[in-house]
Enzyme design. Structure first.
Site, PDB file in Angstrom:
ATOM      1  N   SER A   8       1.025  -1.328   0.009  1.00 45.83           N
ATOM      2  CA  SER A   8       0.041  -0.014   0.010  1.00 45.83           C
ATOM      3  C   SER A   8       0.840   1.121   0.012  1.00 45.83           C
ATOM      4  O   SER A   8       1.754   1.508   1.026  1.00 45.83           O
ATOM      5  CB  SER A   8      -0.840   0.081   1.096  1.00 45.83           C
ATOM      6  N   HIS A  33      -1.633  -1.934  -4.044  1.00 43.39           N
ATOM      7  CA  HIS A  33      -2.629  -1.570  -3.178  1.00 43.39           C
ATOM      8  C   HIS A  33      -2.731  -0.082  -3.218  1.00 43.39           C
ATOM      9  O   HIS A  33      -2.050   0.534  -2.464  1.00 43.39           O
ATOM     10  CB  HIS A  33      -2.913  -2.127  -1.908  1.00 43.39           C
ATOM     11  N   ASP A  35      -4.974   3.297  -1.704  1.00 36.87           N
ATOM     12  CA  ASP A  35      -6.006   3.669  -0.601  1.00 36.87           C
ATOM     13  C   ASP A  35      -6.681   4.894  -1.213  1.00 36.87           C
ATOM     14  O   ASP A  35      -6.273   5.744  -0.701  1.00 36.87           O
ATOM     15  CB  ASP A  35      -5.415   3.561   0.966  1.00 36.87           C
ATOM     16  N   MET A  37      -9.524   7.449   0.035  1.00 35.83           N
ATOM     17  CA  MET A  37     -10.300   8.048   1.168  1.00 35.83           C
ATOM     18  C   MET A  37     -10.975   9.210   1.003  1.00 35.83           C
ATOM     19  O   MET A  37     -10.372  10.148   0.110  1.00 35.83           O
ATOM     20  CB  MET A  37      -9.499   7.992   2.355  1.00 35.83           C
ATOM     21  N   HIS A  69      -8.669   0.225  -3.547  1.00 37.80           N
ATOM     22  CA  HIS A  69      -9.393  -0.129  -2.331  1.00 37.80           C
ATOM     23  C   HIS A  69     -10.271   1.241  -1.968  1.00 37.80           C
ATOM     24  O   HIS A  69      -9.618   2.239  -1.502  1.00 37.80           O
ATOM     25  CB  HIS A  69      -8.588  -0.368  -1.141  1.00 37.80           C
ATOM     26  N   MET A  71     -12.395   3.560   0.206  1.00 36.77           N
ATOM     27  CA  MET A  71     -13.023   3.919   1.381  1.00 36.77           C
ATOM     28  C   MET A  71     -13.796   5.136   1.196  1.00 36.77           C
ATOM     29  O   MET A  71     -13.407   6.250   1.714  1.00 36.77           O
ATOM     30  CB  MET A  71     -11.928   4.055   2.282  1.00 36.77           C
ATOM     31  N   MET A 140     -10.809  -5.905   6.901  1.00 40.48           N
ATOM     32  CA  MET A 140      -9.918  -4.916   7.536  1.00 40.48           C
ATOM     33  C   MET A 140      -9.529  -5.413   8.788  1.00 40.48           C
ATOM     34  O   MET A 140     -10.313  -5.676   9.581  1.00 40.48           O
ATOM     35  CB  MET A 140     -10.800  -3.361   7.514  1.00 40.48           C
ATOM     36  N   PHE A 146      -6.020   5.131   8.154  1.00 38.19           N
ATOM     37  CA  PHE A 146      -4.421   5.762   8.357  1.00 38.19           C
ATOM     38  C   PHE A 146      -3.760   4.287   8.281  1.00 38.19           C
ATOM     39  O   PHE A 146      -4.025   3.249   8.509  1.00 38.19           O
ATOM     40  CB  PHE A 146      -4.250   6.205   9.662  1.00 38.19           C
ATOM     41  N   GLY A 147      -2.283   4.554   7.736  1.00 36.47           N
ATOM     42  CA  GLY A 147      -1.505   3.534   7.473  1.00 36.47           C
ATOM     43  C   GLY A 147      -0.780   3.454   9.166  1.00 36.47           C
ATOM     44  O   GLY A 147      -1.028   4.401   9.575  1.00 36.47           O
ATOM     45  N   GLY A 148       0.155   2.698   9.064  1.00 32.60           N
ATOM     46  CA  GLY A 148       0.767   2.485  10.366  1.00 32.60           C
ATOM     47  C   GLY A 148       0.125   2.077  11.836  1.00 32.60           C
ATOM     48  O   GLY A 148       0.514   2.580  12.809  1.00 32.60           O
ATOM     49  N   ASP A 179      -5.911  -6.617   5.429  1.00 30.44           N
ATOM     50  CA  ASP A 179      -5.360  -5.101   5.288  1.00 30.44           C
ATOM     51  C   ASP A 179      -5.349  -4.270   6.512  1.00 30.44           C
ATOM     52  O   ASP A 179      -6.394  -4.101   7.200  1.00 30.44           O
ATOM     53  CB  ASP A 179      -6.443  -4.446   4.157  1.00 30.44           C
ATOM     54  N   GLY A 180      -4.211  -4.035   6.927  1.00 27.94           N
ATOM     55  CA  GLY A 180      -3.876  -3.217   8.078  1.00 27.94           C
ATOM     56  C   GLY A 180      -3.099  -3.819   9.256  1.00 27.94           C
ATOM     57  O   GLY A 180      -3.427  -5.020   9.677  1.00 27.94           O
ATOM     58  N   GLY A 181      -1.870  -3.164   9.507  1.00 28.05           N
ATOM     59  CA  GLY A 181      -0.969  -3.895  10.596  1.00 28.05           C
ATOM     60  C   GLY A 181      -0.396  -4.855  10.124  1.00 28.05           C
ATOM     61  O   GLY A 181       0.192  -5.970  10.997  1.00 28.05           O
ATOM     62  N   GLY A 201       1.583  -1.632   4.352  1.00 27.39           N
ATOM     63  CA  GLY A 201       1.868  -0.349   3.822  1.00 27.39           C
ATOM     64  C   GLY A 201       3.098  -0.047   4.673  1.00 27.39           C
ATOM     65  O   GLY A 201       4.466   0.038   3.934  1.00 27.39           O
ATOM     66  N   SER A 202       3.306   0.308   5.910  1.00 32.19           N
ATOM     67  CA  SER A 202       4.322   0.681   6.698  1.00 32.19           C
ATOM     68  C   SER A 202       5.371  -0.201   6.700  1.00 32.19           C
ATOM     69  O   SER A 202       6.546  -0.039   7.184  1.00 32.19           O
ATOM     70  CB  SER A 202       3.912   1.302   7.943  1.00 32.19           C
TER      71      SER A 202
HETATM   72  C1  DX5 Z   1      -5.916   1.664   5.945  1.00 32.45           C
HETATM   73  C2  DX5 Z   1      -5.485   1.052   4.633  1.00 32.45           C
HETATM   74  C3  DX5 Z   1      -4.592   0.412   4.423  1.00 32.45           C
HETATM   75  C4  DX5 Z   1      -3.153   0.873   5.363  1.00 32.45           C
HETATM   76  C5  DX5 Z   1      -2.163  -0.227   5.453  1.00 32.45           C
HETATM   77  O1  DX5 Z   1      -7.015   2.290   6.134  1.00 32.45           O
HETATM   78  O2  DX5 Z   1      -6.795   0.634   4.106  1.00 32.45           O
HETATM   79  O3  DX5 Z   1      -4.253  -0.285   3.487  1.00 32.45           O
HETATM   80  O4  DX5 Z   1      -2.875   1.840   4.884  1.00 32.45           O
HETATM   81  O5  DX5 Z   1      -1.014   0.199   5.956  1.00 32.45           O
HETATM   82  P1  DX5 Z   1      -0.332  -0.686   7.008  1.00 32.45           P
HETATM   83  O6  DX5 Z   1       0.184  -1.776   6.620  1.00 32.45           O
HETATM   84  O7  DX5 Z   1       0.801   0.381   7.570  1.00 32.45           O
HETATM   85  O8  DX5 Z   1      -1.535  -0.616   8.241  1.00 32.45           O
HETATM   86 ZN    ZN Z   2      -6.263  -0.577   1.887  1.00 28.97          ZN
END
Ligand code: DX5
Ligand code: ZN
Length: 223
Positions: A8, A33, A35, A37, A69, A71, A140, A146-148, A179-181, A201-202
C-alpha cells in the site's frame, strides 16, 4: 498456498513515488494497493483516479494487479473513473453500499474484478449472500483511515471463519485479502488462518530498511 503481496503506497515518499513503487514491484509484489479515502466514510483524504492513471504504466509493465480500495461513500459514482484509469480489482465497503449486489455487478460490467471489504466490527454475515458474485473479500484488520496502525488480534479468527464459510459453499476460488497492520511477525498467522492476499503499507515503505529488504522480510516470514 500461493500468497500475494500488495504494498500500500499510503506511507510511501510521495516525492519519489514512481521510484518507490517500482522498487516494491520489482522486489516481488503481485498487487499494488491504492487506498482511496474521501474524508467522509473515513477521516482522511487521499488518492483519486489521476494517481491510478499515473501508476498504471508501471503495473502494466511489471504485470501487477492494480488493486483499488475504495473507502468512500457512494462508490458507484466514482468507480467508473477508477476503472477507466486502470483499476483491475476494486474493493467497495459493504458499509457504504445499500445496494451491494448492484454495485458489484457495476464493477464487473465496467471491466474490473469485484471485491467487498468489511470493517473490523461488521459481521461476516453482511457478505454471505454476495459471495458467489465476488472475486475477493477484504478483511480490514485495522479501522480504515490511516497507515501504520496496530493489527487487531481478533481479525485472525475472522479470517479463519470466512475461509470456512467459503469452503462450506465450495467457493474456494475466492481470495481473502487482509489489510492493516501486517508485518513480518504476523504475516504467517493470517495466511495460516486462510488469507492469501496480504496488504502491507508501513512494513514496506519505512525508514528502517530498504523497500527490497522489507519485501524480502515479508516473503521470508511466510516460509
Ligand atoms: C487503512 C488502509 C490500509 C493501510 C495499510 O485504511 O486501507 O491499506 O494503509 O497500511 P499498514 O500496513 O501500515 O497498516
Ligand atoms: Zn487498504
Amino acid at each position: 498456498m500461493n500468497v500475494k503481496l500488495a504494498p500500500s503506497i499510503l506511507t510511501a515518499d510521495f516525492t519519489r513515488l514512481g521510484e518507490q513503487v517500482r522498487a516494491a514491484l520489482v522486489a516481488g509484489a503481485e498487487y499494488l494497493h491504492i487506498d482511496v479515502m474521501d474524508g467522509h466514510f473515513v477521516p482522511n483524504l487521499t488518492i483519486g483516479p489521476l494517481l491510478v492513471r499515473a501508476l498504471k504504466p508501471l503495473t502494466r509493465e511489471l504485470n501487477v494487479v492494480m488493486d483499488v480500495h475504495l473507502m468512500i461513500e457512494r462508490p458507484e459514482q466514482l468507480l467508473p473513473a477508477f476503472i477507466a484509469a486502470g483499476a483491475d480489482l476494486v474493493s467497495v465497503h459493504v458499509e457504504t453500499c445499500p445496494h451491494l449486489h448492484r454495485t458489484v455487478q457495476q464493477i464487473r460490467e465496467t471491466g474490473a474484478r469485484p471485491s467487498v471489504a468489511l470493517n473490523p466490527a461488521t459481521p461476516l454475515s453482511a457478505v454471505e449472500e454476495i459471495l458467489p458474485e465476488v472475486d475477493q473479500v477484504l478483511i480490514m484488520s485495522v479501522n480504515p483511515g490511516f497507515g501504520g496502525q496496530k493489527y487487531i488480534p481478533s481479525s485472525t479468527e475472522r479470517i479463519a471463519r470466512l475461509r470456512r464459510m467459503l469452503d462450506e459453499r465450495g467457493l474456494t476460488q475466492i481470495d481473502i485479502e487482509v489489510d492493516g497492520g501486517i508485518k513480518a511477525h504476523n504475516a504467517r498467522q493470517v495466511v495460516e488462518a486462510g488469507a492469501n492476499v496480504l496488504v502491507a503499507g508501513s512494513a514496506v515503505f519505512n525508514e528502517r530498511a530498504s523497500i527490497k529488504e522489507n519485501i524480502h522480510a515479508l516473503r521470508t516470514a511466510l516460509g
